[in-house]
Design a protein around this motif. Structure first.
Motif, PDB file in Angstrom:
ATOM      1  N   VAL A  55     -62.169 100.345 -18.032  1.00 21.70           N
ATOM      2  CA  VAL A  55     -62.697  98.931 -17.829  1.00 21.70           C
ATOM      3  C   VAL A  55     -62.589  98.183 -19.142  1.00 21.70           C
ATOM      4  O   VAL A  55     -62.244  97.021 -18.848  1.00 21.70           O
ATOM      5  CB  VAL A  55     -64.147  98.984 -17.568  1.00 21.70           C
ATOM      6  N   PRO A  56     -62.788  98.608 -20.474  1.00 18.32           N
ATOM      7  CA  PRO A  56     -62.575  97.751 -21.466  1.00 18.32           C
ATOM      8  C   PRO A  56     -60.976  97.245 -21.687  1.00 18.32           C
ATOM      9  O   PRO A  56     -60.949  95.978 -21.894  1.00 18.32           O
ATOM     10  CB  PRO A  56     -62.921  98.733 -22.711  1.00 18.32           C
ATOM     11  N   ASP A  57     -59.935  97.911 -21.335  1.00 13.79           N
ATOM     12  CA  ASP A  57     -58.783  97.528 -21.435  1.00 13.79           C
ATOM     13  C   ASP A  57     -58.594  96.504 -20.491  1.00 13.79           C
ATOM     14  O   ASP A  57     -57.809  95.692 -20.665  1.00 13.79           O
ATOM     15  CB  ASP A  57     -57.852  98.770 -21.134  1.00 13.79           C
ATOM     16  N   ALA A  58     -58.808  96.660 -19.306  1.00 16.81           N
ATOM     17  CA  ALA A  58     -58.826  95.570 -18.021  1.00 16.81           C
ATOM     18  C   ALA A  58     -59.425  94.278 -18.645  1.00 16.81           C
ATOM     19  O   ALA A  58     -58.970  93.426 -18.353  1.00 16.81           O
ATOM     20  CB  ALA A  58     -59.376  96.235 -16.905  1.00 16.81           C
ATOM     21  N   TRP A  59     -60.708  94.520 -19.090  1.00 26.36           N
ATOM     22  CA  TRP A  59     -61.452  93.322 -19.471  1.00 26.36           C
ATOM     23  C   TRP A  59     -60.663  92.675 -20.613  1.00 26.36           C
ATOM     24  O   TRP A  59     -60.318  91.397 -20.566  1.00 26.36           O
ATOM     25  CB  TRP A  59     -62.740  93.724 -19.968  1.00 26.36           C
ATOM     26  N   GLU A  60     -59.999  93.178 -21.682  1.00 27.46           N
ATOM     27  CA  GLU A  60     -59.267  92.739 -22.314  1.00 27.46           C
ATOM     28  C   GLU A  60     -58.046  91.887 -21.905  1.00 27.46           C
ATOM     29  O   GLU A  60     -57.780  90.840 -22.367  1.00 27.46           O
ATOM     30  CB  GLU A  60     -58.878  93.682 -23.590  1.00 27.46           C
ATOM     31  N   GLY A  61     -57.298  92.728 -20.968  1.00 30.80           N
ATOM     32  CA  GLY A  61     -56.296  92.077 -20.456  1.00 30.80           C
ATOM     33  C   GLY A  61     -56.674  90.693 -19.712  1.00 30.80           C
ATOM     34  O   GLY A  61     -55.961  89.475 -20.138  1.00 30.80           O
ATOM     35  N   VAL A  62     -57.700  90.763 -19.028  1.00 30.44           N
ATOM     36  CA  VAL A  62     -58.130  89.335 -18.289  1.00 30.44           C
ATOM     37  C   VAL A  62     -58.614  88.170 -19.254  1.00 30.44           C
ATOM     38  O   VAL A  62     -58.178  87.094 -19.086  1.00 30.44           O
ATOM     39  CB  VAL A  62     -59.192  89.871 -17.315  1.00 30.44           C
ATOM     40  N   VAL A  63     -59.311  88.624 -20.291  1.00 30.87           N
ATOM     41  CA  VAL A  63     -59.765  87.525 -21.189  1.00 30.87           C
ATOM     42  C   VAL A  63     -58.511  87.145 -21.920  1.00 30.87           C
ATOM     43  O   VAL A  63     -58.456  86.023 -22.351  1.00 30.87           O
ATOM     44  CB  VAL A  63     -60.859  88.116 -22.228  1.00 30.87           C
ATOM     45  N   SER A  64     -57.477  87.944 -22.424  1.00 32.52           N
ATOM     46  CA  SER A  64     -56.376  87.358 -23.091  1.00 32.52           C
ATOM     47  C   SER A  64     -55.558  86.558 -22.210  1.00 32.52           C
ATOM     48  O   SER A  64     -54.974  85.561 -22.469  1.00 32.52           O
ATOM     49  CB  SER A  64     -55.537  88.595 -23.287  1.00 32.52           C
ATOM     50  N   ILE A  65     -55.381  86.756 -20.768  1.00 32.48           N
ATOM     51  CA  ILE A  65     -54.920  85.698 -19.720  1.00 32.48           C
ATOM     52  C   ILE A  65     -55.578  84.444 -19.905  1.00 32.48           C
ATOM     53  O   ILE A  65     -54.899  83.281 -20.088  1.00 32.48           O
ATOM     54  CB  ILE A  65     -54.702  86.507 -18.286  1.00 32.48           C
ATOM     55  N   PHE A  66     -56.788  84.637 -19.934  1.00 32.38           N
ATOM     56  CA  PHE A  66     -57.786  83.233 -20.236  1.00 32.38           C
ATOM     57  C   PHE A  66     -57.295  82.741 -21.296  1.00 32.38           C
ATOM     58  O   PHE A  66     -57.021  81.307 -21.276  1.00 32.38           O
ATOM     59  CB  PHE A  66     -58.931  83.652 -19.804  1.00 32.38           C
TER      60      PHE A  66
END
Length: 565
Positions: free
Chosen positions: A279-290
């Protein structure tokens, strides 16, 4: 790891950005600030303002604060100037910010997952009494908000909060805001998976991390493994919703792009299943896209929901997997619809360890420091020292032995904190309103409290779940579009033609059970004085016309306009 702001991952040439090149997307090579907010953030990271608060502003006072810090960077530490008293709603959109500013602040305490100890709550209460004139509202994002805070007192408030493991770091601003979590994480008998470790790891890695302290706008996160879907996942920028994968067991369904305000959008499923440890890695990916692809040109289009709407779920998932995670995500199932309307955990409920949790309802989230201190004492006496806040402006005492329940309930209700509230007490929520908010047009908290009293008096036998959400402006902090009865504050004309406080009415919104935005009836606006009469009238019609077992939202969607006016 996602790319840093200085070297964003290059866009795939074949994919269009979804908006023209003037949107200020870093990943498209556009780093030149296109508005004053972006310039302020480029000039200095909001996290850096803490040093100036502690070494300069707290000693020299309010008048020494730089304007860019006052109305911008100080939000990175949970501080907003509050509304100057005596300014009516008609002036909200007319006056300049400095004319609306009082010399006092709202200060938001960040409570990720809504988790509190009795010691933390006692300190929150003490700060309220000593520095905030007794104010301490529970918000619908599991936080506590103070008012009347002086800049001179902020360093001491931080010292006391941080001494017990709390903070105001990135509680506001263009940052990753408080992470919503199930209030019954780790204790509920029906829990699919406990998301607490993911919340803790995201907080540890990323909150206060300058790689993510300059986002296009705020970024809201929700993580819950409860089958009740108890964190309003549909209206967060990113949400992880507990599901059982048929092959891999419990994990999370990934949602992105939800949000309300003046252009509401429900989040969309990416169709991806994420195990707890990822979950933390997926979260980082999404916030990085943003961060990298988000639209920075216009503030009113700078939320992730607009990027998701332009790209679509499939393209967003492709970019997440190929450009940020470097691997494919597993496909997974959608969450099941909850079996009940209420998701606030109010009442007495058995935990999986045989003890009980007790949820209670203040009036529209309004409490005070003295009351919070008394709640902490009750929780310490009758539980294990653990409490939770909810996304419905409620609170829960955990780990109560069966023989302690009656005593705890009596103690709470003596404080006017109802464990068995009426549907009106339980379902009415209000934002801060014109009392303190510079964006507000009308009063909310007091109006909501008096509405509860009136409805309890007028409709004593009403026992259907009902949500009444009251907002002081169009920005929907109180989630008006997804309430059974949503009330958007605005100035309206009364029968004599005078401009008075009133509300535009939204009817039949919902989350969880068939999520949808409420219906606006043409020309349906009510004055504040007419509000009790109107709500009584529409609820009476609902009871008379509903089908067996029909919810208010379903009835409101099919009812003719004359039944709703």
């Amino acid at each position: 790891m996602a790319a840093t702001p200085e070297k964003p991952v290059a866009a795939t040439p074949r994919r269009k950005a979804g908006r023209h090149r003037g949107e200020g997307q870093w990943a498209m090579g556009h780093h030149t600030p296109l508005n004053a907010n972006e310039q302020t953030k480029k000039d200095d990271d909001g996290l850096n303002v803490r040093t100036r608060i502690e070494t300069i502003y707290a000693h020299r006072g309010f008048d020494s604060i730089d304007g860019a810090d006052l109305r911008g960077r100080m939000r990175w530490w949970g501080l907003y100037t509050q509304r100057k008293p005596g300014i009516d709603g008609g002036k909200t959109a007319i006056l300049e910010p400095e004319e609306l500013d009082d010399s006092y602040f709202m200060l938001r305490v960040r409570i990720d997952g809504g988790r509190l100890t009795t010691e933390q709550l006692r300190v929150i209460g003490e700060i309220s009494e000593e520095f905030a004139r007794g104010t301490a509202d529970l918000t619908d994002r599991q936080n506590v908000q103070y008012h009347w805070i002086r800049i001179e007192d902020v360093p001491e408030i931080w010292r006391r909060l941080e001494a017990v493991g709390l903070s105001t770091t990135e509680a506001c601003g263009d940052t990753p805001r408080t992470i919503l979590g199930s209030p019954v994480a780790g204790i509920a008998e029906d829990e699919i998976i406990d998301g607490t470790p993911a919340i803790d790891e995201i907080h540890r890695r990323y909150v206060g991390n300058k790689a993510f302290s300059n986002l296009p706008r705020k970024f809201k996160t929700a993580i819950s493994g409860s089958p009740l879907l108890d964190v309003a996942h549909e209206i967060n920028d990113i949400a992880f919703v507990g599901v059982h994968h048929p092959e891999h067991g419990p994990g999370f369904d990934l949602w992105v792009g939800g949000g309300l305000s003046t252009n509401p959008k429900l989040g969309v499923r990416l169709g991806a299943w994420v195990p707890l440890e990822e979950v933390p890695d997926a979260w980082e990916g999404v916030v990085s896209i943003f961060r990298d692809y988000g639209y920075r040109r216009l503030r009113n289009r700078a939320r992730l929901k607009f990027l998701v709407a332009d790209w679509g779920a499939a393209e967003f998932r492709r970019v997440l997997e190929e450009e940020y995670l470097g691997r494919a995500l597993l496909d997974g199932p959608a969450p099941k619809q909850p079996v009940q309307h209420w998701r606030d955990h109010v009442g007495v409920h058995r935990q999986k360890d045989g003890r009980y949790y007790v949820g209670f309802a203040p009036r529209v989230g309004r409490v005070d420091g003295t009351t919070l201190a008394k709640i902490a004492a009750l929780a310490q006496e009758h539980g294990s020292g653990r409490l939770r806040t909810t996304v419905e402006q409620k609170m829960i005492v955990l780990d109560v032995a069966e023989e302690q329940i009656d005593s705890l309930v009596s103690g709470l209700e003596a404080l006017d904190l109802q464990v068995r509230p009426s549907p009106f007490r339980r379902g009415t929520m209000a934002c801060t309103g014109i009392e303190f908010c510079k964006l507000a047009i009308v009063e909310t908290k007091g109006r909501g409290s008096s509405l509860i009293d009136e409805l309890e008096r007028r409709l004593p036998g009403f026992d259907e779940p009902i949500t009444i959400n009251i907002n002081g402006c169009p920005n929907a902090c109180a989630r008006i579009q997804v309430a059974d009865i949503g009330l958007k504050g605005q100035l309206v004309l009364d029968e004599a033609g005078n401009q008075v406080e009133g509300y535009q009415v939204h009817l039949g919104g919902a989350l969880g059970l068939d999520p949808a935005f409420g219906r606006k009836v043409r020309g349906l606006k009510v004055t504040a004085d007419e509000l009790p009469d109107y709500v009584e009238r529409v609820l009476t019609r609902f009871r008379e016309e509903r089908h067996e077992g029909e919810r208010f939202a379903t009835w409101a969607a099919r009812a003719p306009e004359e039944a709703l006016s």
